[in-house]
Enzyme design. Structure first.
Site, mmCIF file in Angstrom:
data_model
loop_
_atom_site.group_PDB
_atom_site.id
_atom_site.type_symbol
_atom_site.label_atom_id
_atom_site.label_comp_id
_atom_site.label_asym_id
_atom_site.label_seq_id
_atom_site.Cartn_x
_atom_site.Cartn_y
_atom_site.Cartn_z
ATOM 1 C CG ASP A 50 33.632 43.356 45.865
ATOM 2 O OD1 ASP A 50 34.065 42.300 45.370
ATOM 3 O OD2 ASP A 50 33.528 43.521 47.092
ATOM 4 C CG ASN A 103 35.761 46.838 53.805
ATOM 5 O OD1 ASN A 103 35.893 46.562 54.992
ATOM 6 N ND2 ASN A 103 35.162 46.001 52.951
ATOM 7 C CE1 TYR A 169 44.282 40.470 56.055
ATOM 8 C CE2 TYR A 169 44.847 40.416 58.383
ATOM 9 C CZ TYR A 169 43.966 40.749 57.372
ATOM 10 O OH TYR A 169 42.767 41.361 57.684
ATOM 11 C CE LYS A 173 44.116 44.114 56.320
ATOM 12 N NZ LYS A 173 43.161 45.047 55.681
ATOM 13 C CB ALA A 209 42.845 28.406 51.866
#
Length: 266
Positions: A50, A103, A169, A173, A209
């Site tokens: 991460d 992930n 996005y 995806k 946001a």
């Protein structure tokens, strides 16, 4: 002459296999943390990758404090150097890589295409599509040598439809969905399975946001609000990830599993 039946799989909870080496990205919080904890609870050794130093170390401590084995590796997985370091550390410390959970991800601003700037597009695609590809590419030689492995991706409802997020996005995806299917076909004869969960709205720390007066959020929020069920938990998503990587899912390959309280059925 009838073909012989395959050997029965172990009953749930009775798998006596050796501990596996598992990499979970985005495991500093949310679905990734829940998945890391779940793998560790069944005896697997987990490398937490991460960008969040404190969160990654906290997840590792939660595992080691209960007797598990975990390492924290911090860095931007969109950089090849960091990817190489993560994979090398997992191999050196755990002896190989059995499971990779891609992930980690970020949201866009729900922006429609004409509202999407270069920075938003490039950052979202880099984190949500390119980084998982880079890590998968780096892990595959080790799985090919071993003749086995499990790849599990966290996709999204946005990878199944056009009205669940903004342009960046949604494109990222959908790209993950295609990558998962390609990997499943390319490597099934080498003993490597690839699957994906497609979470619906889930209680995690990821934020959006968006500008309330923008075109994209206005369209998307009206569609989401009319069709979703209840809010899911990180633990529910993690349970699906762990199952896809288990022997109980040994014949599941190339699957896109919605974990969404029926949203994809609407």
């Amino acid at each position: 002459m009838t073909a012989p039946l395959p050997a029965p799989l172990p009953e749930p909870g009775t798998d006596s296999r050796a501990p596996r080496s598992v990499i979970v990205t985005g495991a500093a919080s949310g679905i990734g943390r829940a998945a890391a904890l779940a793998f560790a609870a069944q005896g697997d050794r987990v490398l937490i990758a991460d960008l969040d130093v404190d969160g990654a170390e906290e997840t590792a401590r939660k595992i080691t404090d209960t007797g598990g084995v975990a390492l924290a590796a911090v860095g931007d997985l969109g950089e090849q150097r960091v990817v190489d370091e993560v994979v090398a550390r997992a191999v050196a410390e755990f002896g190989g890589i059995d499971v990779l959970v891609n992930n980690a991800g970020i949201m866009d601003r729900m922006s429609a295409a004409h509202e999407t700037g270069d920075d938003e597009w490039e950052r979202v695609l880099r984190v949500d599509l390119t980084a998982p590809f880079l890590l998968t590419r780096a892990v595959l030689p080790h799985m090919l040598t071993a003749g086995s492995g499990c790849l599990v991706f966290t996709g999204s409802e946005a990878g199944l439809r056009g009205g669940a997020a903004g342009a960046a996005y949604t494109a990222a995806k959908h790209g993950i969905t295609g990558l998962v299917k390609n990997l499943a076909v390319m490597y099934r004869k080498q003993g490597i399975r690839t699957n994906m969960i497609a979470p619906g709205p889930t209680a995690t720390g990821i934020g959006v946001a968006s500008r309330p007066d923008a075109h994209g959020p206005t369209v998307v929020k009206s569609l989401i609000g009319a069709n979703i069920g209840r809010l899911g938990s990180a633990g529910e998503q993690a349970a699906a990830i762990v199952w896809l990587a288990s022997t109980e899912a040994a014949f599941v390959n190339g699957a896109v599993l919605p974990v969404d309280d029926g949203w994809s059925a609407v």
